[in-house]
Scaffold this motif. Structure first.
Motif, PDB file in Angstrom:
ATOM      1  N   VAL A 346       0.889  -1.357   0.099  1.00 18.43           N
ATOM      2  CA  VAL A 346      -0.049  -0.104   0.147  1.00 18.43           C
ATOM      3  C   VAL A 346       0.962   1.129  -0.300  1.00 18.43           C
ATOM      4  N   GLY A 347       1.969   1.012   0.765  1.00 18.83           N
ATOM      5  CA  GLY A 347       2.743   2.493   0.887  1.00 18.83           C
ATOM      6  C   GLY A 347       3.474   2.580  -0.448  1.00 18.83           C
ATOM      7  N   LEU A 348       4.063   1.570  -1.101  1.00 20.63           N
ATOM      8  CA  LEU A 348       4.632   1.552  -2.370  1.00 20.63           C
ATOM      9  C   LEU A 348       3.770   2.158  -3.576  1.00 20.63           C
ATOM     10  N   ALA A 349       2.448   1.792  -3.642  1.00 21.61           N
ATOM     11  CA  ALA A 349       1.509   2.466  -4.533  1.00 21.61           C
ATOM     12  C   ALA A 349       1.473   3.835  -4.476  1.00 21.61           C
ATOM     13  N   GLU A 350       1.358   4.396  -3.251  1.00 22.65           N
ATOM     14  CA  GLU A 350       1.157   5.796  -3.052  1.00 22.65           C
ATOM     15  C   GLU A 350       2.502   6.422  -3.295  1.00 22.65           C
ATOM     16  N   VAL A 351       3.977   5.777  -3.023  1.00 19.58           N
ATOM     17  CA  VAL A 351       5.054   6.510  -3.259  1.00 19.58           C
ATOM     18  C   VAL A 351       5.200   6.368  -4.860  1.00 19.58           C
ATOM     19  N   ASP A 352       4.926   5.497  -5.525  1.00 18.38           N
ATOM     20  CA  ASP A 352       4.806   5.355  -6.977  1.00 18.38           C
ATOM     21  C   ASP A 352       4.348   6.509  -7.743  1.00 18.38           C
ATOM     22  N   ARG A 353       3.099   7.066  -7.060  1.00 15.08           N
ATOM     23  CA  ARG A 353       2.288   8.075  -7.505  1.00 15.08           C
ATOM     24  C   ARG A 353       3.259   9.531  -7.655  1.00 15.08           C
ATOM     25  N   LEU A 354       4.268   9.472  -6.921  1.00 12.11           N
ATOM     26  CA  LEU A 354       5.012  10.545  -7.073  1.00 12.11           C
ATOM     27  C   LEU A 354       6.283  10.465  -7.769  1.00 12.11           C
ATOM     28  N   VAL A 355       6.434   9.294  -8.803  1.00 12.21           N
ATOM     29  CA  VAL A 355       7.346   9.301  -9.584  1.00 12.21           C
ATOM     30  C   VAL A 355       7.091  10.506 -10.714  1.00 12.21           C
ATOM     31  N   GLY A 356       8.514  11.043 -10.723  1.00 10.06           N
ATOM     32  CA  GLY A 356       8.422  12.074 -11.714  1.00 10.06           C
ATOM     33  C   GLY A 356       8.371  13.475 -10.841  1.00 10.06           C
ATOM     34  N   THR A 357       8.032  13.562  -9.964  1.00 10.34           N
ATOM     35  CA  THR A 357       7.806  14.790  -9.065  1.00 10.34           C
ATOM     36  C   THR A 357       9.159  14.862  -8.149  1.00 10.34           C
ATOM     37  N   LEU A 358       9.278  13.798  -7.415  1.00  8.57           N
ATOM     38  CA  LEU A 358      10.757  13.806  -6.584  1.00  8.57           C
ATOM     39  C   LEU A 358      11.799  13.103  -7.252  1.00  8.57           C
ATOM     40  N   ASP A 359      12.276  13.100  -8.278  1.00  9.75           N
ATOM     41  CA  ASP A 359      13.199  12.444  -8.847  1.00  9.75           C
ATOM     42  C   ASP A 359      14.487  12.813  -8.190  1.00  9.75           C
ATOM     43  N   ARG A 360      14.655  13.949  -8.036  1.00 11.39           N
ATOM     44  CA  ARG A 360      16.046  14.679  -7.585  1.00 11.39           C
ATOM     45  C   ARG A 360      16.050  14.558  -6.019  1.00 11.39           C
ATOM     46  N   TYR A 361      15.078  13.945  -5.458  1.00 11.40           N
ATOM     47  CA  TYR A 361      15.028  13.846  -3.919  1.00 11.40           C
ATOM     48  C   TYR A 361      15.512  12.594  -3.268  1.00 11.40           C
ATOM     49  N   HIS A 362      16.658  12.455  -2.705  1.00 14.52           N
ATOM     50  CA  HIS A 362      17.267  11.199  -2.154  1.00 14.52           C
ATOM     51  C   HIS A 362      16.293  10.414  -1.570  1.00 14.52           C
ATOM     52  N   ALA A 363      15.536  11.125  -0.459  1.00 17.11           N
ATOM     53  CA  ALA A 363      14.804  10.284   0.407  1.00 17.11           C
ATOM     54  C   ALA A 363      13.644   9.862  -0.162  1.00 17.11           C
ATOM     55  N   PHE A 364      13.131  10.227  -1.418  1.00 14.38           N
ATOM     56  CA  PHE A 364      12.248   9.398  -2.270  1.00 14.38           C
ATOM     57  C   PHE A 364      12.679   8.231  -2.621  1.00 14.38           C
ATOM     58  N   HIS A 365      13.965   7.975  -3.219  1.00 13.24           N
ATOM     59  CA  HIS A 365      14.408   6.793  -3.679  1.00 13.24           C
ATOM     60  C   HIS A 365      14.667   5.922  -2.448  1.00 13.24           C
ATOM     61  N   ALA A 366      15.182   6.498  -1.441  1.00 18.24           N
ATOM     62  CA  ALA A 366      15.609   5.748  -0.164  1.00 18.24           C
ATOM     63  C   ALA A 366      14.217   4.960   0.167  1.00 18.24           C
TER      64      ALA A 366
END
Length: 409
Positions: A346-366
């Motif tokens: 469930v958490g990953l589904a919400e995170v994946d909605r942010l792909v393209g928005t936080l691509d330069r933010y290391h915490a998004f990828h972590a």
């Protein structure tokens, strides 16, 4: 033969002097360009002189005197022999600066000057981080997730506008203080964040920045004792700083909140932060961004162990925060809370909605890497860890992410 210290190294070692020198010169000359250039010249002079002569007994006084002379030289070269020149001639004083209260603190006054409503919000924050916080342009660019050239142009334009509009160097009066307060709070919080997880250098934490941000927070609290967001920001910083001793291992690796030894947390700071949070809750006034963030940290610091964390309350607070401040970073943190409550998928589904928005933010990828790891998707997790490692310059965080990546099957 030892290496000579760099301008950046000396600036870091004497961060408080940098901010004070800029603020002091800005006060006396009324010109931010002169103040910053003279301060920079003084630190360059320190790089050249101190390796030979040793650090002086009063580094701040040395830097202030040198910067004053550099400013005078510039004024003379530009033919500005007016009242500013005469005033500057009178301030060659080696005595250390002693703050005398919220209305006369140099850095607080400079903070409010830079946060004038004539400037765009992002320009106010960026300029103040540079002049008051002493952050470099690359550090500020990372905080805003923009290119360094973009940030440099933004700061230059902001200084030019202050000069052209003849914005006075003073704490605003009661009638207009509210127009600047949001920018001031944003700056203090960003200074704290840069210190809490340093974006450059060999040290994972810059306590000079976190302590300076808390100092400014206390001054603001004394200046505006009834403002909920001022109290919220101070509580947030205190509750976050309380965990600092447990955040890194003996080898310098980042220790996540779940893994921290809570016995090492500063209980006095936690008690003070909790008092501020309770005070705001008792007011019955709808909380703003910093008050909600402080409440989230109060829930974390109230738990005796990671297992005892009330994630349902944290998730509810993030929902409330998103309603007040609907940013992608808030959405990311809300997804983390949802993952703890409803599962990593469930958490990953919400995170994946942010792909393209936080691509330069290391915490998004972590964050994405950790959720993929929990779901057993090791190949994708490795790719996400690699991207997070690439984007962070903090040595403790890089060590932690590298270890987690290397533990993947």
């Amino acid at each position: 033969m030892t290496n000579s210290p760099t301008h950046e190294a000396i600036t870091r070692a004497h961060h408080e002097e940098w901010a004070r020198v800029v603020a002091s010169l800005a006060s006396r000359f009324g010109d931010l360009d002169v103040a910053e250039d003279a301060a920079a010249d003084a630190f360059v002079a320190a790089v050249e002189a101190w390796p030979r002569t040793g650090t002086p007994p009063n580094p701040g006084g040395w830097l202030t005197t040198t910067a004053t002379r550099k400013a005078l030289d510039r004024i003379r070269r530009e033919g500005k022999r007016d009242a500013k020149h005469r005033a500057a001639e009178m301030i060659r004083d080696d005595t250390p600066h002693t703050p005398t209260g919220p209305l006369t603190d140099d850095r607080l006054r400079l903070l409010f000057t830079c946060c004038h409503p004539a400037l765009a919000t992002e320009a106010r924050v960026a300029l103040t981080l540079r002049l008051v916080g002493g952050l470099t342009v690359p550090e500020i660019a990372r905080a805003f997730l923009v290119q360094e050239t973009t940030m440099a142009q933004r700061i230059t334009r902001a200084k030019a506008k202050i000069k052209k509009a003849r914005i006075p160097y003073r704490v605003p009066g009661p009638d207009d203080i509210g127009a600047r307060l949001a920018g001031v709070l944003a700056v203090v919080y960003l200074v704290f964040n840069e210190g809490y997880l340093s974006g450059t250098g060999d040290e994972p934490v810059r306590r000079d920045l976190t302590l300076e941000a808390i100092r400014l927070g206390r001054l603001l609290r004394a200046l505006l004792p009834d403002d909920g967001e001022v109290a919220g920001l101070l509580a947030l910083m205190l509750l976050t700083e309380a965990r600092s001793a447990a955040r890194f291992s003996a080898t310098g690796e980042l220790v996540t909140l779940v893994e921290q030894d809570r016995g090492g947390w500063d209980r006095d700071l936690i008690a003070e932060g909790h008092r501020l949070v309770r005070e705001r809750l008792a007011s019955g006034i709808r909380p703003g961004r910093y008050q909600i963030l402080a409440a989230i940290n109060a829930v974390h610091t109230d738990a005796g162990s990671a297992r005892d964390t009330d994630w349902s309350q944290i998730a509810a607070l993030y929902e409330q925060l998103y309603a007040v401040s609907p940013s992608p970073v808030v959405a990311l943190n809300r997804a983390v809370a949802r993952a703890e409550l409803d599962g990593a998928d469930v958490g990953l589904a919400e995170v994946d909605r942010l792909v393209g928005t936080l691509d330069r933010y290391h915490a998004f990828h972590a964050t994405r890497a950790d959720l993929l790891r929990r779901l057993g998707r090791s190949v994708q997790a490795r790719e996400a860890y690699d991207r997070a490692i690439e984007l962070t310059q903090n040595p403790g965080e890089r060590a932690y992410l590298t270890r987690r990546r290397d533990q993947l099957a």
